[in-house]
Design a protein around this motif. Structure first.
Motif, PDB file in Angstrom:
ATOM      1  N   ARG A   1       0.604   2.854  -4.299  1.00 23.63           N
ATOM      2  CA  ARG A   1      -0.556   3.551  -3.766  1.00 23.63           C
ATOM      3  C   ARG A   1      -1.749   3.416  -4.713  1.00 23.63           C
TER       4      ARG A   1
ATOM      5  N   ARG B   1       0.827  -1.212   0.000  1.00 26.30           N
ATOM      6  CA  ARG B   1       0.000   0.000   0.000  1.00 26.30           C
ATOM      7  C   ARG B   1       0.858   1.257   0.000  1.00 26.30           C
TER       8      ARG B   1
ATOM      9  N   GLY C   1      -2.558  10.572  -3.854  1.00 20.87           N
ATOM     10  CA  GLY C   1      -2.375   9.150  -3.580  1.00 20.87           C
ATOM     11  C   GLY C   1      -3.635   8.447  -3.131  1.00 20.87           C
TER      12      GLY C   1
END
Length: 374
Positions: free
Chosen positions: A129, A125, A371
């Motif tokens: 992103r 993650r 993001g």
């Protein structure tokens, strides 16, 4: 997905019942065949199977059940008048103890693996992103499948940044696998995120990523990548560093690869050839689609050794939902490979929505994407 969950539940129930079914079968055979055949020690198969698939408490319970059966059958057959009954009982006790130890060790390994997966998911993650689902007239979707199922992360990379020059994209593939590949991907993405917002054009962005990568890499390691810029004009600009050419899909059904004028070396190897890749433009109008991907998609082989024909399967991208369209392609790739993929496979789909006016396309003055999905 519901079918898969149903199959998993069925398998779990069968595995849970297997130790008891084995002990029941051994008991029936032992009673039918009589004490002279010597089937009684096979009751220990119950706790043996339980130790392979269950927890230690369940293994101990199955072992206790096997011991009760062993004593009952041994008394019924008069085996405790000799050493045969005691030997069978000791076999059950020994296998049960080994099964309990094996179950404890397996549960510890599963807990450690769960922790590793959690850490890998957090790392993914941070590294990869979520891309924006929309940017002006563009609709964007991403699919990522790691060949290392336990880690759920690999060497493929992608990013979408809204810059003053428009939407800038990178899709790449790091040579090799493991932690070194993840580290190299982090270097490329970090450099791209900074350069995509600061540099005036794609060649400058590519040069900056190249410099950052050269400071990190050693030996002959490299990264293939394709960079794209979609501004307020009628074209998308591509810059290809030895990466598979994106697939262009027109509303008319035309499908073609956006190949560069000439092949260029990957990032990290530019010192071996001073000529940098030349940017080229591809018409990109309302209704058009650009599919970026890594070689894990097109190099997926079936049982006969044939590669996945991505251009022939472009019809799967007709779904109005871009994420559903990519999911259809991903499932088709897995079906073609007839099992798990042997290489990481990333796809990024960019659609130019019909009916959207060109002045609304992202251009000068647009802010940088932060993001989070929109």
């Amino acid at each position: 997905m519901t079918v898969e969950k149903g199959e998993q539940r069925t398998r779990s129930r069968v595995l849970a019942a297997l130790p008891y079914l084995v002990m029941a079968a051994v008991s029936a055979v032992d009673i039918t065949a009589g004490p002279g055949v010597g089937f009684l020690p096979l009751v220990s198969l119950g706790p043996a199977f339980a130790g392979l698939v269950g927890g230690w408490r369940r293994t101990a319970l199955v072992g206790l059940t096997a011991a009760v059966l062993c004593v009952g059958l041994g008394v019924h057959s008069g085996l405790f008048e000799s050493r045969r009954g005691l030997t069978a009982l000791l076999s059950v006790a020994g296998v049960t103890a080994a099964g309990v130890v094996a179950a404890v060790m397996r549960q510890r390994r599963e807990a450690e693996l769960a922790n590793v997966r959690s850490i890998a998911e957090v790392a993914q993650r941070v590294l990869l992103r979520p891309v924006p689902r929309g940017a002006g007239p563009l609709r964007i979707a991403v699919s990522y499948t790691s060949a290392v199922a336990e880690a759920r992360i690999g060497g493929d990379l992608y990013e979408v940044v809204t810059s003053p020059a428009g939407v800038r994209i990178i899709v790449g593939d790091v040579q090799g696998k493991g932690l070194e590949a993840v580290e190299s991907a982090a270097v490329v993405l970090g450099a791209f995120r900074e350069a995509a917002h600061d540099e005036p054009d794609l060649p400058a962005v590519g040069a900056r990523v190249e410099r950052a990568l050269n400071r990190h890499l050693s030996g002959e390691r490299f990264v293939t990548a394709v960079l794209a810029e979609i501004g307020d004009g009628p074209n998308a600009t591509l810059l290809n560093f030895g990466h598979p050419s994106p697939l262009v899909v027109r509303p008319s059904g035309e499908v073609r690869y956006a190949a560069p004028p000439e092949r260029a070396l990957p990032l990290g190897l530019m010192d071996h050839r001073p000529d940098a890749p030349v940017p080229h433009e591809v018409p990109f109008a309302p209704g058009d689609q650009l599919l970026f991907y890594t070689d894990g998609v097109t190099e997926a082989r079936d049982s006969a050794g044939w590669f996945y024909p991505l251009d022939e399967r472009a019809v799967l991208l007709k779904d109005p939902d871009p994420e559903a369209a990519l999911q259809a392609v991903r499932e088709d790739v897995v079906d073609h490979a007839e099992g798990p993929l042997h290489d990481d496979a990333a796809m990024l789909l960019v659609r130019y929505r019909r009916g959207h006016r060109d002045p609304d396309r992202p251009g000068p003055g647009a802010g940088q994407y932060s993001g989070s999905p929109v």
